[in-house]
Design a protein around this motif. Structure first.
Motif, PDB file in Angstrom:
ATOM      1  N   CYS A 238      31.324  16.406  15.673  1.00 43.25           N
ATOM      2  CA  CYS A 238      31.545  17.974  14.993  1.00 43.25           C
ATOM      3  C   CYS A 238      31.750  17.370  13.399  1.00 43.25           C
ATOM      4  CB  CYS A 238      32.815  18.236  15.552  1.00 43.25           C
ATOM      5  SG  CYS A 238      34.026  17.037  15.771  1.00 43.25           S
TER       6      CYS A 238
ATOM      7  N   LYS B 174      44.398  21.163  15.903  1.00 49.27           N
ATOM      8  CA  LYS B 174      43.161  21.801  16.708  1.00 49.27           C
ATOM      9  C   LYS B 174      43.184  21.399  18.167  1.00 49.27           C
ATOM     10  CE  LYS B 174      38.270  22.751  17.618  1.00 49.27           C
ATOM     11  NZ  LYS B 174      36.893  22.766  17.257  1.00 49.27           N
TER      12      LYS B 174
ATOM     13  N   GLY C 251      40.968  11.907  16.904  1.00 48.02           N
ATOM     14  CA  GLY C 251      39.503  12.201  16.487  1.00 48.02           C
ATOM     15  C   GLY C 251      39.047  13.507  16.664  1.00 48.02           C
ATOM     16  N   CYS C 252      39.935  14.255  16.430  1.00 44.54           N
ATOM     17  CA  CYS C 252      39.694  15.942  16.368  1.00 44.54           C
ATOM     18  C   CYS C 252      40.078  16.360  14.913  1.00 44.54           C
ATOM     19  CB  CYS C 252      40.519  16.541  17.404  1.00 44.54           C
ATOM     20  SG  CYS C 252      40.225  18.407  17.738  1.00 44.54           S
ATOM     21  N   PRO C 253      39.024  16.840  14.265  1.00 43.63           N
ATOM     22  CA  PRO C 253      37.695  16.554  14.409  1.00 43.63           C
ATOM     23  C   PRO C 253      37.087  14.857  14.553  1.00 43.63           C
ATOM     24  CG  PRO C 253      38.108  18.111  12.711  1.00 43.63           C
ATOM     25  CD  PRO C 253      39.419  17.645  13.048  1.00 43.63           C
ATOM     26  N   HIS C 254      36.204  14.441  14.778  1.00 40.07           N
ATOM     27  CA  HIS C 254      35.701  13.122  14.873  1.00 40.07           C
ATOM     28  C   HIS C 254      36.114  12.136  13.753  1.00 40.07           C
ATOM     29  CE1 HIS C 254      32.023  13.280  18.248  1.00 40.07           C
ATOM     30  NE2 HIS C 254      33.497  13.441  18.625  1.00 40.07           N
TER      31      HIS C 254
ATOM     32  N   GLU D 192      30.017  24.863  15.004  1.00 38.26           N
ATOM     33  CA  GLU D 192      31.213  24.218  15.103  1.00 38.26           C
ATOM     34  C   GLU D 192      32.244  24.469  13.997  1.00 38.26           C
ATOM     35  OE1 GLU D 192      33.234  22.488  17.102  1.00 38.26           O
ATOM     36  OE2 GLU D 192      34.649  22.247  15.467  1.00 38.26           O
TER      37      GLU D 192
ATOM     38  N   ASN E  31      26.744  19.204  18.222  1.00 34.79           N
ATOM     39  CA  ASN E  31      28.023  18.981  18.565  1.00 34.79           C
ATOM     40  C   ASN E  31      28.397  17.927  19.556  1.00 34.79           C
ATOM     41  OD1 ASN E  31      30.338  20.354  17.148  1.00 34.79           O
ATOM     42  ND2 ASN E  31      30.774  21.783  18.759  1.00 34.79           N
ATOM     43  N   PRO E  32      29.497  17.745  19.606  1.00 35.40           N
ATOM     44  CA  PRO E  32      29.943  16.700  20.822  1.00 35.40           C
ATOM     45  C   PRO E  32      29.413  17.100  22.232  1.00 35.40           C
ATOM     46  CG  PRO E  32      31.640  16.859  19.321  1.00 35.40           C
ATOM     47  CD  PRO E  32      30.844  17.837  18.797  1.00 35.40           C
TER      48      PRO E  32
ATOM     49  N   VAL F  60      38.385  17.248  24.295  1.00 37.72           N
ATOM     50  CA  VAL F  60      38.413  18.748  24.665  1.00 37.72           C
ATOM     51  C   VAL F  60      37.122  18.914  25.294  1.00 37.72           C
ATOM     52  CG1 VAL F  60      38.386  21.332  23.761  1.00 37.72           C
ATOM     53  CG2 VAL F  60      40.049  19.461  22.782  1.00 37.72           C
TER      54      VAL F  60
ATOM     55  N   SER G  85      35.408  23.722  12.936  1.00 28.79           N
ATOM     56  CA  SER G  85      35.803  22.989  12.104  1.00 28.79           C
ATOM     57  C   SER G  85      34.758  22.374  11.088  1.00 28.79           C
ATOM     58  CB  SER G  85      36.468  21.651  12.880  1.00 28.79           C
ATOM     59  OG  SER G  85      35.509  20.671  13.497  1.00 28.79           O
TER      60      SER G  85
ATOM     61  N   CYS H 131      34.545  14.448  22.782  1.00 33.47           N
ATOM     62  CA  CYS H 131      35.933  14.453  22.519  1.00 33.47           C
ATOM     63  C   CYS H 131      36.816  14.944  23.608  1.00 33.47           C
ATOM     64  CB  CYS H 131      36.368  15.479  21.411  1.00 33.47           C
ATOM     65  SG  CYS H 131      36.230  17.250  21.646  1.00 33.47           S
TER      66      CYS H 131
HETATM   67 FE1  F3S Z   1      35.504  18.172  17.430  1.00 36.99          FE
HETATM   68 FE2  F3S Z   1      36.073  18.373  19.694  1.00 36.99          FE
HETATM   69 FE3  F3S Z   1      37.924  18.552  18.108  1.00 36.99          FE
HETATM   70  S1  F3S Z   1      34.307  19.157  19.160  1.00 36.99           S
HETATM   71  S2  F3S Z   1      36.759  19.556  16.087  1.00 36.99           S
HETATM   72  S3  F3S Z   1      36.838  16.707  18.473  1.00 36.99           S
HETATM   73  S4  F3S Z   1      37.717  19.952  19.923  1.00 36.99           S
END
Ligand code: F3S
Length: 403
Positions: free
Chosen positions: A119, A378, A300-303, A138, A79-80, A360, A140, A358
């Motif tokens: 991710c 997310k 880019g969440c998820p990437h 992960e 994971n990231p 987060v 997602s 990322c």
């Molecule tokens: Fe990935 Fe970070 Fe979002 S791990 S799903 S970019 S919170």
């Protein structure tokens, strides 16, 4: 729980203490959830990689494991992490954090785990086939693998996914069993909603946020979502948001996701929920916590996929940004973005394509960012608690203003 002779030997410590501890964790999990046996897996995806989340105690645990020269038995990815592993200085990450983060990555590498930290491993080679049992952590990615690809995984914790990678097996319970993969709620979008949100990509984050809150850890079935013609990027966004606001690890969508194309997964007797325009407007309102301008825009969440980065580059061509911009993706996708010239366009506008991490799991709160704009449901759920930031939530072309 039934164990083979070989598994019994591992549990008795005949192959060393690390393997004993790993199988013990899996057997304990299996006992808690009523698994009848362990089953082989084809891949693992391991979370608990960022120094921000695992701290010194996690680092020591991983270094102790790596010292024993234990290797994973199946293809495993990470994971990231808490920073771009190469460009951390440019992002303002402090040296102590960086050193410890690099030690974590080194420990995983010694165990034979691929250290492309993402991710979206399914975009970079960790791509399970339909029906394959895997052990992914992960949330997602779990949702995408279970739903879009039709692989089978529980939403593992980091240590359980790592133990599974080392043993090559996982306890047979939860979403590994067909009977737990049936629909618990039917979700229908009303006609107005379909015509109003046809071209909004952030809609999928808002819808996921709303549905996750309603179904919690259920298995929703989207009846007419296909009328919006969602792309894979939309489905990853939807699944990520449902996993964040609820605990959804698997969803079905008529004509779109893998299992409902070949199996009967829906029972008409389950609760039906109609989602309308007002529900989605309320979701947008809840996800937006400030009217202030952003000091950081994070996509880019998820990437990101390469298609998403291309769209950002098109928006930014010949523009200058008013806020910092992080476009988060994997090492693999970044290499393609560099080659396609997208990174150059984004950098010229004042943004960055950031890999391995990322918004987060990196320490953005220590970098002074307070108002973060994102198109991710997310990220919008997690940013206030994980990064103590306010959120501006909307489509990419709304949140990236630029001059
Ligand atoms: Fe990935 Fe970070 Fe979002 S791990 S799903 S970019 S919170």
């Amino acid at each position: 729980m039934y164990l083979t002779n070989e598994e019994e030997k591992i549990l008795d410590g005949e192959y060393g203490e690390v393997l004993r501890r790993c199988i013990n964790l899996l057997v304990s999990l299996g006992d808690i959830y009523g698994a009848e046996k362990l089953i082989p897996i084809s891949s693992a995806q391991i979370s608990g990689v960022s120094y921000k989340t695992i701290k010194d105690i996690g680092l020591e645990f991983l270094e102790d494991l790596a010292k024993e020269d234990v290797k994973v038995k199946v293809y495993s990815t990470l994971n990231p992490a808490g920073m771009d592993l190469d460009l951390w200085k440019e992002l303002g990450i402090n040296e102590e954090f960086a050193k410890k983060q690099l030690r974590i990555i080194d420990a995983f590498k010694k165990m034979g785990i691929e250290i492309g930290c993402t991710c979206t491993p399914y975009l970079t080679g960790n791509l399970p086939k339909f029906g394959e049992h895997i052990s992914w952590a992960e949330s997602s990615a779990v949702s995408f693998a279970n739903s879009v690809l039709g692989a089978k995984t529980n939403r593992e914790g980091g240590p359980a996914a790592l133990a599974s990678a080392i043993i090559g097996k996982t306890p047979y319970y939860g979403y590994h069993l067909d009977e737990n993969r049936r629909t618990t709620h039917i979700i229908e979008l009303d006609e107005n909603l379909i015509s109003n949100f046809k071209y909004k990509e952030s809609f999928y984050g808002a819808l996921g946020y709303l549905v996750g809150k309603i179904v919690k850890n259920g298995v929703p079935y989207f009846k007419n979502l296909y009328q919006l013609n969602p792309k894979n990027d939309d489905l990853k966004s939807l699944g990520a948001a449902m996993a964040a606001s609820g605990g959804v690890a698997l969803y079905h969508a008529e004509e779109l996701t893998a299992e409902c194309k070949v199996k009967d997964v829906v029972d008409d007797k389950v609760e039906k929920i109609i989602v309308g325009v007002e529900d989605i407007k309320e979701a947008y309102e809840n996800l937006n916590t400030t009217n202030d301008e952003p000091d950081l825009i994070c996509i880019g969440c998820p990437h990101c996929s390469l298609i998403e980065i291309k769209k950002i580059a098109e928006i930014l061509k010949d523009k200058k940004l008013d806020a910092d911009l992080w476009v988060c993706c994997s090492l693999h996708i970044k290499a393609m973005a560099d080659r396609m010239g997208y990174t150059k366009i984004i950098e010229k506008a004042g943004g960055r394509v950031v890999k391995d991490t990322c918004m987060v799991v990196s320490p953005i709160e220590d970098l002074g960012y307070k108002n973060v704009a994102t198109n991710s449901g997310k990220a919008a759920v997690y940013l206030p608690s994980f990064c103590k930031s306010e959120v501006i939530f909307g489509d990419v072309d709304e949140i990236i203003k630029g001059r």
